[in-house]
Design an enzyme around this catalytic site. Structure first.
Site, PDB file in Angstrom:
ATOM      1  N   HIS A  99      36.816  26.384  -6.987  1.00 33.43           N
ATOM      2  CA  HIS A  99      37.435  26.539  -5.662  1.00 33.43           C
ATOM      3  C   HIS A  99      37.498  28.006  -5.284  1.00 33.43           C
ATOM      4  CE1 HIS A  99      40.611  26.617  -8.723  1.00 33.43           C
ATOM      5  NE2 HIS A  99      41.220  27.503  -7.953  1.00 33.43           N
ATOM      6  N   HIS A 101      39.777  30.622  -2.977  1.00 36.41           N
ATOM      7  CA  HIS A 101      41.027  30.835  -2.237  1.00 36.41           C
ATOM      8  C   HIS A 101      40.735  31.685  -1.000  1.00 36.41           C
ATOM      9  CE1 HIS A 101      43.902  29.926  -5.663  1.00 36.41           C
ATOM     10  NE2 HIS A 101      42.795  30.169  -6.355  1.00 36.41           N
TER      11      HIS A 101
HETATM   12  P1  AMP Z   1      43.481  28.815  -9.788  1.00 40.63           P
HETATM   13  O1  AMP Z   1      44.505  29.628 -10.529  1.00 40.63           O
HETATM   14  O2  AMP Z   1      42.465  29.647  -9.092  1.00 40.63           O
HETATM   15  O3  AMP Z   1      42.866  27.728 -10.641  1.00 40.63           O
HETATM   16  O4  AMP Z   1      44.275  28.148  -8.592  1.00 40.63           O
HETATM   17  C1  AMP Z   1      44.690  26.847  -8.563  1.00 40.63           C
HETATM   18  C2  AMP Z   1      45.427  26.712  -7.269  1.00 40.63           C
HETATM   19  O5  AMP Z   1      45.509  25.348  -6.950  1.00 40.63           O
HETATM   20  C3  AMP Z   1      46.858  27.269  -7.312  1.00 40.63           C
HETATM   21  O6  AMP Z   1      47.009  28.258  -6.297  1.00 40.63           O
HETATM   22  C4  AMP Z   1      47.723  26.037  -7.073  1.00 40.63           C
HETATM   23  O7  AMP Z   1      48.856  26.317  -6.275  1.00 40.63           O
HETATM   24  C5  AMP Z   1      46.754  25.108  -6.367  1.00 40.63           C
HETATM   25  N1  AMP Z   1      47.025  23.692  -6.545  1.00 40.63           N
HETATM   26  C6  AMP Z   1      47.245  23.031  -7.689  1.00 40.63           C
HETATM   27  N2  AMP Z   1      47.440  21.713  -7.464  1.00 40.63           N
HETATM   28  C7  AMP Z   1      47.309  21.541  -6.124  1.00 40.63           C
HETATM   29  C8  AMP Z   1      47.409  20.410  -5.256  1.00 40.63           C
HETATM   30  N3  AMP Z   1      47.670  19.187  -5.722  1.00 40.63           N
HETATM   31  N4  AMP Z   1      47.241  20.603  -3.932  1.00 40.63           N
HETATM   32  C9  AMP Z   1      46.989  21.837  -3.443  1.00 40.63           C
HETATM   33  N5  AMP Z   1      46.876  22.939  -4.214  1.00 40.63           N
HETATM   34  C10 AMP Z   1      47.043  22.795  -5.526  1.00 40.63           C
END
Ligand code: AMP
Ligand code: ZN
Length: 151
Positions: A99, A101
């Site tokens: 993903h 951001h």
């Molecule tokens: P990363 O540290 O780059 O893997 O970021 C994962 C991101 O996904 C974090 O910013 C979380 O807040 C977000 N996240 C985790 N679960 C969900 C969810 N169910 N819906 C939306 N965002 C999520």
């Protein structure tokens, strides 16, 4: 992937506030935003991180990121935006479905302050979705332009 939270969101098995869906890509709001409007761009197909994502899929994610930065800066008046991907645990990756951001910075803090402070509220989510929805055609334009229609 059976238990992947982003796969579940893409399959409509888990809730999310969607900003865009199309061309095999989904954009939805991060549940713990750094600032209001923090979005995640994910491919509908599961890949762990950018290191095992096919080039065409990776290019789509970043084409969408560019479109979102344009929308945030030019249409919604965000004075700054961060675009970030975390690849691997030491880099801070917590969800192992690739993903990107996209974080509008209304207040600031630069890349050194990228810590989520609060859980997304429904009011905050719906307000942002209403503001960005009129411009999501720009995402479609970018994808059609680079990859062709309906790809
Ligand atoms: P990363 O540290 O780059 O893997 O970021 C994962 C991101 O996904 C974090 O910013 C979380 O807040 C977000 N996240 C985790 N679960 C969900 C969810 N169910 N819906 C939306 N965002 C999520
Ligand atoms: Zn997944």
């Amino acid at each position: 992937m059976e238990n992947c939270v982003f796969c579940r969101i893409v399959r409509d098995e888990a809730p999310a506030y969607f900003v865009y869906r199309g061309h095999g890509v989904s954009v939805f709001l991060d549940i713990y935003p750094v600032e209001t409007g923090h979005m995640l761009i994910v491919p509908d197909e599961h890949f762990e991180s950018l290191h095992d994502t096919p080039p065409r899929v990776a290019a789509k994610l970043f084409a969408v990121a560019a479109a979102l930065v344009r929308i945030l800066r030019n249409e919604l008046g965000a004075p700054g935006v961060n675009v970030i991907t975390n690849s691997g645990r030491p880099a801070g990756q917590e969800v192992f479905h690739v993903h990107v951001h996209v974080i509008p910075r209304w207040k600031g803090g630069g890349w050194r302050r990228l810590v989520s402070r609060h859980r997304l509220t429904e009011v905050e989510a719906l307000d942002f979705i209403n503001r960005i929805k009129p411009y999501t055609g720009i995402i479609e334009e970018y994808l059609n332009n680079v990859f062709g229609e309906g790809t």
